[in-house]
Design a protein around this motif. Structure first.
Motif, mmCIF file in Angstrom:
data_model
loop_
_atom_site.group_PDB
_atom_site.id
_atom_site.type_symbol
_atom_site.label_atom_id
_atom_site.label_comp_id
_atom_site.label_asym_id
_atom_site.label_seq_id
_atom_site.Cartn_x
_atom_site.Cartn_y
_atom_site.Cartn_z
ATOM 1 N N THR A 1 1.807 -0.745 -7.483
ATOM 2 C CA THR A 1 1.451 0.553 -8.151
ATOM 3 C C THR A 1 1.235 0.484 -9.735
ATOM 4 O O THR A 1 0.714 1.310 -10.368
ATOM 5 C CB THR A 1 2.613 1.709 -7.803
ATOM 6 O OG1 THR A 1 3.836 1.408 -8.647
ATOM 7 C CG2 THR A 1 2.688 2.199 -6.448
ATOM 8 N N ASP B 1 -2.427 -0.548 -5.541
ATOM 9 C CA ASP B 1 -2.242 0.970 -5.518
ATOM 10 C C ASP B 1 -1.165 1.220 -4.488
ATOM 11 O O ASP B 1 -1.398 2.422 -3.711
ATOM 12 C CB ASP B 1 -3.581 1.823 -5.413
ATOM 13 C CG ASP B 1 -4.474 1.564 -6.589
ATOM 14 O OD1 ASP B 1 -3.876 1.422 -7.773
ATOM 15 O OD2 ASP B 1 -5.555 1.430 -6.445
ATOM 16 N N GLY B 2 -0.091 0.439 -4.155
ATOM 17 C CA GLY B 2 1.020 0.734 -3.160
ATOM 18 C C GLY B 2 0.431 0.370 -1.699
ATOM 19 O O GLY B 2 1.288 0.788 -0.922
#
Length: 249
Positions: A72, A97-98
């Motif tokens: 993230t 982004d995770g």
């Protein structure tokens, strides 16, 4: 032998992730990248559980959560490589982004283009691009991203941990290329027999024994390297021209 289990990402992002960890260490690479060796001790610190050896394509859920959280803050690649005697395998996964964004990709045959090998492909997914260098030993072969960022600098986890703890910064690849080319040139020059020997050079240029004779000999060797063997009269003419340029004659 080559053995690596690591997270690769932008250097600043990785420093922030492991800054307060007892077993976290960041090894600097080129192109603004770095890696964190995932040692057994770090894995236990991150997940609270044990794991020995390489991971399979399915990661332990606790480690998945770590990679997801880290990603993230910026894209990362989790890579594994294990080679001995020319045989081995690579596995790579990219997180962004995770969530997993690419892979896992595994290869033990390496019969495709180098840019498609798992670690090279993962580095490309992180946005790295070829600098356009070629291997000095094979000028037709482009340096791959693995070597470009310096993943060949160390050979095993202990070496990478030592590299990280030393705080060493790798030399720019351009410097390494220049140094390798310089060494190759010196080795080639050392094996060349010039068209004129030292005594002939001293007579031709009317100079005494000393550094100038060595410089003139080197010039003849360089010309030999560029053009091939020189006829005696051509070597004399070239040496006269060189001596005039040097203010010797």
């Amino acid at each position: 032998m080559y053995y690596l289990v690591a997270v690769i990402a932008e250097a600043g992002m990785l420093r922030d992730r492991v800054d307060r960890m007892e077993h976290g260490a960041v090894a600097m690479l080129r192109d603004g990248m770095a890696l964190v060796p995932v040692s057994q001790a770090l894995f236990e610190e991150l997940t609270g559980s044990e794991h020995h050896g390489l991971f399979s394509e399915r990661m332990p859920p606790a480690f998945d959560r770590v990679l997801a959280e880290w990603s993230t803050h910026g894209p990362l690649a989790f890579v594994q490589a294990d080679f001995f005697g020319g045989d081995g395998d690579q596995t790579a996964t990219v997180w962004r982004d995770g969530a997993p964004a690419w892979g896992p990709v595994h290869d033990r045959r390496f019969d495709g283009p180098r840019e498609q090998w798992p670690i090279n492909a993962a580095l490309a997914q992180l946005g790295l691009r070829s600098a356009g260098w070629t291997y000095s030993s094979n000028p037709t072969l482009a340096v791959d991203l693995f070597d470009q960022i310096g993943l060949g600098m160390e050979r095993d986890m202990t070496d990478w941990l030592d590299h990280a703890r030393s705080g060493a910064t790798p030399a720019p690849y351009e410097d390494l290329v220049r140094e390798l080319k310089r060494r190759e040139t010196e080795e080639a020059l050392a094996g060349i027999r010039p068209a004129l020997n030292g005594r002939e050079i001293m007579t031709l240029l009317n100079i005494p024994s000393g550094p100038l004779v060595g410089a003139a000999t080197r010039r003849l060797k360089e010309l030999h390297l560029e053009r091939g063997p020189l006829p005696h009269e051509v070597a004399e003419a070239e040496l006269h021209t060189w001596a005039h340029e040097q203010g010797i004659a």
